[in-house]
Design a protein around this motif. Structure first.
Motif, PDB file in Angstrom:
ATOM      1  N   ARG A 173       0.912  -1.548   0.167  1.00  0.00           N
ATOM      2  CA  ARG A 173       0.142  -0.063   0.249  1.00  0.00           C
ATOM      3  C   ARG A 173       1.097   1.409   0.513  1.00  0.00           C
ATOM      4  O   ARG A 173       1.977   1.225  -0.046  1.00  0.00           O
ATOM      5  N   ASP A 174       0.415   1.829  -0.611  1.00  0.00           N
ATOM      6  CA  ASP A 174       0.628   4.189  -0.437  1.00  0.00           C
ATOM      7  C   ASP A 174       1.089   4.196   1.144  1.00  0.00           C
ATOM      8  O   ASP A 174      -0.252   4.425   1.893  1.00  0.00           O
ATOM      9  N   SER A 175       2.167   4.327   1.397  1.00  0.00           N
ATOM     10  CA  SER A 175       1.917   4.455   3.268  1.00  0.00           C
ATOM     11  C   SER A 175       1.410   6.520   3.469  1.00  0.00           C
ATOM     12  O   SER A 175       0.969   6.951   4.167  1.00  0.00           O
ATOM     13  N   LYS A 176       0.897   6.596   2.118  1.00  0.00           N
ATOM     14  CA  LYS A 176       0.618   8.180   2.352  1.00  0.00           C
ATOM     15  C   LYS A 176      -1.252   8.171   2.174  1.00  0.00           C
ATOM     16  O   LYS A 176      -1.304   9.281   2.860  1.00  0.00           O
ATOM     17  N   ALA A 177      -1.444   7.110   1.607  1.00  0.00           N
ATOM     18  CA  ALA A 177      -2.841   7.272   1.628  1.00  0.00           C
ATOM     19  C   ALA A 177      -2.850   5.382   2.229  1.00  0.00           C
ATOM     20  O   ALA A 177      -3.604   4.722   1.229  1.00  0.00           O
ATOM     21  N   PRO A 178      -2.969   5.243   3.324  1.00  0.00           N
ATOM     22  CA  PRO A 178      -2.847   3.841   3.598  1.00  0.00           C
ATOM     23  C   PRO A 178      -4.341   3.557   3.438  1.00  0.00           C
ATOM     24  O   PRO A 178      -4.889   2.180   3.657  1.00  0.00           O
ATOM     25  N   ALA A 179      -5.511   4.071   3.639  1.00  0.00           N
ATOM     26  CA  ALA A 179      -6.719   3.419   3.820  1.00  0.00           C
ATOM     27  C   ALA A 179      -7.313   3.190   2.093  1.00  0.00           C
ATOM     28  O   ALA A 179      -8.276   2.290   2.241  1.00  0.00           O
ATOM     29  N   ARG A 180      -6.857   3.864   1.163  1.00  0.00           N
ATOM     30  CA  ARG A 180      -7.036   3.562   0.014  1.00  0.00           C
ATOM     31  C   ARG A 180      -6.809   1.558  -0.768  1.00  0.00           C
ATOM     32  O   ARG A 180      -5.980   0.886   0.352  1.00  0.00           O
ATOM     33  N   ALA A 181      -7.116   1.986  -1.815  1.00  0.00           N
ATOM     34  CA  ALA A 181      -6.507   0.782  -2.348  1.00  0.00           C
ATOM     35  C   ALA A 181      -5.212  -0.557  -1.775  1.00  0.00           C
ATOM     36  O   ALA A 181      -4.310   0.582  -1.659  1.00  0.00           O
TER      37      ALA A 181
END
Length: 67
Positions: free
Chosen positions: A34-42
């Motif tokens: 996952r992207d650490s800047k947007a952990p709630a996303r895909a």
């Protein structure tokens, strides 16, 4: 999909806030990314056996591009 409980940041995230990195977590038979800047996303998941060749291909591309 089972929710991963232990995310690890990439060793390439650098200092500070680690603004340009990904995190990985081990699931039973898969690796989650996952992207650490947007952990709630895909979250992407890979079969465990496919993850190492995937990372190697990224490293090879990185070297080929001279970065």
């Amino acid at each position: 999909m089972t929710t991963p409980c232990a995310w690890r940041k990439s060793s390439y995230s650098g200092g500070g806030e680690g603004n340009a990195c990904v995190e990985i977590a081990h699931l039973r038979t898969r690796i989650a990314v996952r992207d650490s800047k947007a952990p709630a996303r895909a979250t992407l998941t890979f079969p465990s056996a496919a993850f190492t060749p995937f990372i190697q291909a990224l490293k090879d591309t990185h070297v080929h591009l001279g970065r």
